[in-house]
Design a protein around this motif. Structure first.
Motif, short mmCIF file in Angstrom:
data_model
loop_
_atom_site.label_atom_id
_atom_site.label_comp_id
_atom_site.label_asym_id
_atom_site.label_seq_id
_atom_site.Cartn_x
_atom_site.Cartn_y
_atom_site.Cartn_z
N ALA A 170 0.84 -1.19 0.00
CA ALA A 170 0.00 0.00 0.00
C ALA A 170 0.88 1.25 0.00
CB ALA A 170 -0.91 0.00 1.21
N TYR A 171 0.42 2.27 -0.70
CA TYR A 171 1.15 3.52 -0.79
C TYR A 171 0.22 4.68 -0.41
CZ TYR A 171 4.25 0.77 -3.84
OH TYR A 171 5.08 -0.18 -4.36
N ARG A 172 0.84 5.74 0.12
CA ARG A 172 0.13 7.00 0.29
C ARG A 172 0.46 7.86 -0.92
NH1 ARG A 172 -2.59 8.94 4.29
NH2 ARG A 172 -1.80 7.31 5.68
N PHE A 213 -4.02 3.75 -14.66
CA PHE A 213 -5.38 3.76 -14.13
C PHE A 213 -5.39 2.85 -12.90
CE2 PHE A 213 -9.90 2.58 -13.99
CZ PHE A 213 -10.50 3.84 -14.14
N VAL A 214 -5.61 3.43 -11.73
CA VAL A 214 -5.56 2.65 -10.50
C VAL A 214 -6.77 2.97 -9.62
CG1 VAL A 214 -3.04 2.54 -10.48
CG2 VAL A 214 -4.19 4.41 -9.31
N LYS A 215 -7.05 2.05 -8.73
CA LYS A 215 -8.12 2.26 -7.76
C LYS A 215 -7.51 2.79 -6.46
CE LYS A 215 -11.07 -1.33 -9.70
NZ LYS A 215 -11.81 -2.59 -9.45
N THR A 216 -8.14 3.83 -5.93
CA THR A 216 -7.65 4.45 -4.70
C THR A 216 -8.79 4.53 -3.69
OG1 THR A 216 -8.22 6.73 -5.31
CG2 THR A 216 -6.12 5.87 -6.13
N VAL A 248 -3.33 3.98 -2.22
CA VAL A 248 -3.32 3.07 -3.36
C VAL A 248 -2.95 1.69 -2.84
CG1 VAL A 248 -2.28 2.52 -5.58
CG2 VAL A 248 -2.64 4.90 -4.94
N GLU A 249 -3.74 0.70 -3.18
CA GLU A 249 -3.48 -0.67 -2.74
C GLU A 249 -2.77 -1.46 -3.84
OE1 GLU A 249 -3.81 -2.09 0.12
OE2 GLU A 249 -4.86 -0.49 1.20
N GLY A 250 -1.46 -1.25 -4.00
CA GLY A 250 -0.66 -2.03 -4.93
C GLY A 250 -1.09 -1.92 -6.38
N GLY A 251 -0.45 -2.72 -7.23
CA GLY A 251 -0.75 -2.73 -8.65
C GLY A 251 -0.16 -1.59 -9.44
N ILE A 252 0.51 -0.70 -8.76
CA ILE A 252 1.05 0.49 -9.43
C ILE A 252 2.54 0.34 -9.73
CG2 ILE A 252 1.68 1.76 -7.33
CD1 ILE A 252 0.51 4.26 -8.68
N GLU A 253 3.16 -0.71 -9.23
CA GLU A 253 4.61 -0.86 -9.32
C GLU A 253 5.18 -0.73 -10.74
OE1 GLU A 253 3.36 -2.27 -5.42
OE2 GLU A 253 2.63 -2.71 -7.45
N PRO A 254 4.52 -1.25 -11.79
CA PRO A 254 5.11 -1.12 -13.14
C PRO A 254 5.20 0.32 -13.64
CG PRO A 254 3.45 -2.85 -13.09
CD PRO A 254 3.31 -2.08 -11.82
N TYR A 255 4.50 1.24 -12.99
CA TYR A 255 4.41 2.60 -13.49
C TYR A 255 5.20 3.62 -12.68
CZ TYR A 255 0.41 0.20 -15.51
OH TYR A 255 -0.40 -0.71 -16.14
N ILE A 256 5.90 3.16 -11.65
CA ILE A 256 6.60 4.09 -10.78
C ILE A 256 8.08 3.77 -10.72
CG2 ILE A 256 4.53 4.45 -9.39
CD1 ILE A 256 5.73 2.65 -7.23
N ALA A 257 8.85 4.76 -10.25
CA ALA A 257 10.29 4.58 -10.05
C ALA A 257 10.71 5.36 -8.81
CB ALA A 257 11.06 5.08 -11.28
#
Length: 361
Positions: free
Chosen positions: A2-4, A45-48, A78-87
């Motif tokens: 999870a991320y803020r 596109f993510v769910k928050t 954000v509950e995960g799933g975003i890792e491919p789009y961040i650095a």
């Protein structure tokens, strides 16, 4: 994981984050202390928590670990799933600011205000320190504007100082220049006196050489050529995308060779000057007020002849190092339209540049 989330999208004139200084003070403190901060690198596109049905995030938005406590900022989860789009976001810890002979106070002091507003640790260094090799202890060098087209830096730095700056960037150092600090690394036009007093590092010139007086001072609009460039994050949203800035006799870049040089933004429109005053209240920015009093006001005719369509912000490579060169003064803030200087959006150009120059170095 999870991320803020810290959304940084600019939609029209209303950014998600109204207190940019508070946000970046906390982000930069986290980075300084070894904390983890991430940046969205491509649209996703993510769910928050705020948008459980899904929501687009655009490049530039920031994320921290979900348990990180932040104040005075708009956040989401954000509950995960975003890792491919961040650095991971990076900020080099050793940043030097040249404050030597002929670095004008009216250009240096706004940088100090930016450093304070964004919680940055930056060391002032002198000409003699540069000549003595102090740059070997730093990762990034910031060179501010001055009272001319960069030539008067030669008086304090001399050949030895020039060689030290060239060697610093060639070895992988980052360089951020503003106005005269952006004239400084250019290659002089053939036969110009600038050949002796510019660094002649990159295949970019200003065909007028040292004649900075040809343009003047005013408010102008720049358009981002590359809205995907990290320097534009949080400022550009699609094509076209523009930003209003204070211009003060800066270079009109001309590329001599397309290799290793990218145009990030170009001059688009003349807005106002001392000879054609703005129709809006500029009292919220004292620097903007002073710009309208300058004895060499920019005119529409000179803007069209010398600046229109010319690059305003460029990225250049020299050896293993990178340079971001800004012709206008982002450190001067907006053209009087910002409610507070510390939260003006133009500081983002500088912060984005420092983050970008910290990548892969």
């Amino acid at each position: 994981m999870a991320y803020r989330l810290l959304p940084m999208t600019r939609l029209g004139l209303v950014p998600y984050q109204s207190k940019l200084s508070k946000l970046f003070q906390q982000v930069n403190r986290l980075l300084r202390e070894g904390g983890k901060v991430y940046q969205v690198q491509q649209k996703c596109f993510v769910k928050t928590e705020r948008f459980p049905e899904g929501h687009y995030l655009f490049p530039g938005s920031l994320l921290v670990e979900s348990e990180t406590q932040l104040t005075d900022c708009v956040t989401d989860l954000v509950e995960g799933g975003i890792e491919p789009y961040i650095a991971p976001l990076c900020l080099k810890r050793k940043i030097a600011f040249l404050n030597g002979k002929n670095c004008a106070a009216f250009c240096s002091e706004p940088f100090f205000a930016f450093f304070a507003a964004y919680g940055l640790d930056v060391d002032e260094i002198s000409d003699q320190q540069v000549r003595d090799g102090v740059l070997k202890d730093y990762d990034l060098l910031i060179v501010p504007g001055g009272p001319d087209a960069g030539e008067s830096y030669y008086e304090g730095l001399g050949e030895q100082g020039y060689d030290q700056i060239r060697s610093f960037v060639e070895a992988g150092g980052g360089y951020l220049g503003s106005c005269a600090g952006s004239y400084f690394p250019l290659s002089a036009p053939v036969g110009s006196a600038a050949g002796n007093v510019w660094l002649n590092m990159i295949p970019v010139t200003d065909v007028q050489g040292l004649d900075y007086w040809r343009t003047g001072t005013g408010f102008v609009r720049i358009q981002f050529n590359d809205t995907t460039h990290p320097v534009t994050y949080g400022l550009a949203f699609g094509v076209p995308s523009t930003l209003d800035v204070i211009y003060w006799e800066g270079p009109a870049f001309q590329l001599l060779d397309g290799n290793n040089v990218k145009v990030i933004a170009s001059y688009q429109d003349f807005l106002a000057s001392g000879c054609e005053p703005p129709s809006w209240d500029i009292g919220s920015n004292e620097i903007a007020v002073e710009a309208m009093k300058w004895l060499n006001p920019l005119t529409r005719e000179r803007f069209a002849r010398h600046l229109e369509g010319k690059p305003a912000i460029i990225e250049a490579e020299y050896g293993r190092g990178k340079m971001i060169l800004l012709s206008p003064h982002a450190e001067f803030g907006t053209c009087g339209a910002s409610p507070t200087m510390e939260d003006n959006p133009n500081y983002l150009l500088l912060m984005n540049s420092l983050y970008y120059l910290s990548r892969g170095m």
